[in-house]
Write an enzyme that holds these catalytic residues in place. Structure first.
Site, PDB file in Angstrom:
ATOM      1  N   GLY A 128      -0.518  -2.619   6.101  1.00  0.00           N
ATOM      2  CA  GLY A 128      -0.315  -3.884   6.800  1.00  0.00           C
ATOM      3  C   GLY A 128      -1.541  -4.765   6.681  1.00  0.00           C
ATOM      4  N   ARG A 158     -13.605  -8.592  -0.484  1.00  0.00           N
ATOM      5  CA  ARG A 158     -12.997  -8.214   0.805  1.00  0.00           C
ATOM      6  C   ARG A 158     -12.485  -6.771   0.740  1.00  0.00           C
ATOM      7  NH1 ARG A 158      -7.595  -6.322   2.097  1.00  0.00           N
ATOM      8  NH2 ARG A 158      -7.146  -6.905   4.265  1.00  0.00           N
ATOM      9  N   THR A 206       0.829  -1.210   0.000  1.00  0.00           N
ATOM     10  CA  THR A 206       0.000   0.000   0.000  1.00  0.00           C
ATOM     11  C   THR A 206       0.862   1.258   0.000  1.00  0.00           C
ATOM     12  OG1 THR A 206      -1.739  -1.123   1.195  1.00  0.00           O
ATOM     13  CG2 THR A 206      -1.622   1.230   1.527  1.00  0.00           C
TER      14      THR A 206
HETATM   15  N1  ASP Z   1      -3.609  -2.662   4.387  1.00  0.00           N
HETATM   16  C1  ASP Z   1      -3.868  -3.225   3.098  1.00  0.00           C
HETATM   17  C2  ASP Z   1      -5.072  -4.112   3.177  1.00  0.00           C
HETATM   18  O1  ASP Z   1      -5.243  -4.801   4.148  1.00  0.00           O
HETATM   19  C3  ASP Z   1      -2.729  -4.002   2.564  1.00  0.00           C
HETATM   20  C4  ASP Z   1      -1.417  -3.298   2.560  1.00  0.00           C
HETATM   21  O2  ASP Z   1      -1.156  -2.437   3.373  1.00  0.00           O
HETATM   22  O3  ASP Z   1      -0.605  -3.626   1.695  1.00  0.00           O
HETATM   23  O4  ASP Z   1      -5.813  -4.155   2.219  1.00  0.00           O
END
Ligand code: ASP
Length: 347
Positions: free
Chosen positions: A266, A242, A214
């Site tokens: 995360g 989701r 992200t």
């Molecule tokens: N936080 C994001 C999610 O759970 C994933 C990520 O941070 O890469 O969709």
């Protein structure tokens, strides 16, 4: 000689011989502090798994994004424009799990989420599950600025973005081999897990095989306004539409001029349950603790104890910054109030 000195004294006191304005005039306007901080995801990022060329590519893209956002602030632009500018650069790069580099869902598609929040007005906007918006962060900004809503999802969010004139791409634009291969790896190891134990957890397999990616940005502009934004492709092999924390105000993104701005990355489910971004601002507001203490407690203590992994970037109203993560690395960069640039990947 005494006459000349006296004459000079009279001239100086009449017309004002100042060395500079700040030296002598305590009311002189000082430039307000401004600063910017970005992340490109946290996870199992180890030097041994990185080639020098890839490391350089990440560092260069992070530098480009943070510098572009900083330039906006330096020229007196808003923190929202700075966040949009920095995030757009990362969304357009295949390196990060957002926009062009988004991960694939179980069904082999890309579903992207993004959010934005302004600390002055506490206005916010977010989109989730979009498949065609080139820069999802711009969709989130459109929702905030030009709709009566905070969160739009799926087809409607794609339609709204198109109606607002944002750049729309064919879904094939978001294909990258790296992310498609990651999906195959996750699905194959899922089958192995299934054969061995009968248990399937796409989160476990995702964490074993991949990393988060992200992107996010928090900026403080010269008017003292903080904006935070986050954009993501979510988690590899996600199913059933989701939705993670990135488009959830209070979990993935939060901003309040009285306290701070936060962007998370995360394992989203933990960030939603922990209301991570808001919890940091709330600790500052209610417990009156400094930014560092609040971010450390929420990530190293609360998130870790709950079993969650990831990190945050945060920036407070005075320009203090915090990068906090409990993984082995987080792509990150900042330019602080003195103009100093920092770019880091590992712990
Ligand atoms: N936080 C994001 C999610 O759970 C994933 C990520 O941070 O890469 O969709």
């Amino acid at each position: 000689m005494r006459k000349i000195t006296l004459l000079l004294f009279i001239i100086c006191t009449t017309i004002g011989c100042k060395k500079n304005t700040t030296d002598q005039d305590p009311t002189a306007i000082k430039q307000a502090p401004f600063a910017i901080i970005i992340h490109g995801g946290a996870g199992t990022i180890l030097k041994k798994n990185m080639t020098p060329a890839l490391e350089k590519a990440y560092e260069e893209k992070l530098t480009e994004a943070v510098t572009a956002g900083h330039k906006v602030l330096k020229n007196g632009g808003s923190s929202t424009l700075a966040v949009a500018t920095a995030i757009k650069i990362m969304e357009n790069s295949p390196l990060f799990n957002a926009g062009k580099g988004s991960v694939f869902t179980h069904g082999g598609e890309n579903e992207m989420d993004a959010s934005i929040m302004e600390g002055k007005t506490l206005q916010a906007g977010a989109i989730t599950g979009v498949k065609t918006v080139k820069n999802p962060i711009l969709g989130a900004i459109e929702v905030m600025q030009n709709s009566a809503h905070v969160l739009l999802s799926g087809k409607g969010a794609d339609e709204f973005s198109a109606e607002r004139g944002l750049e729309i791409m064919d879904p094939s634009y978001f294909y990258t081999k790296k992310r498609f291969d990651a999906l195959q790896r996750v699905q194959n190891s899922e089958k192995e897990d299934d054969n061995q134990s009968g248990k399937v957890s796409f989160y476990d397999t995702d964490i074993k095989n991949s990393k988060y990616g992200t992107v996010g940005c928090v900026a403080l502009d010269q008017n003292g306004n903080i904006t935070a934004g986050t954009s993501t492709g979510g988690m590899t092999n996600k199913r059933w539409n989701r939705i993670g924390d990135a488009p959830i105000i209070g979990a993935g993104t939060y901003a309040n001029n009285e306290t701070c701005g936060v962007s998370s990355t995360g394992w989203g489910e933990y960030f939603i349950r922990g209301v991570v971004a808001h919890d940091i601002a709330a600790q500052m507001e209610y417990k009156k603790v400094p930014l560092k203490e609040a971010t450390r407690d929420v990530i190293q203590n609360k998130l870790t104890k709950a079993g969650g992994t990831g990190g945050i970037i945060a920036l407070d109203k005075d320009g203090n910054m915090s990068f906090e993560f409990n993984t082995t690395g987080m792509y990150r960069a900042s330019i602080d109030t003195s103009g100093a640039l920092t770019v880091k990947i590992y712990k």
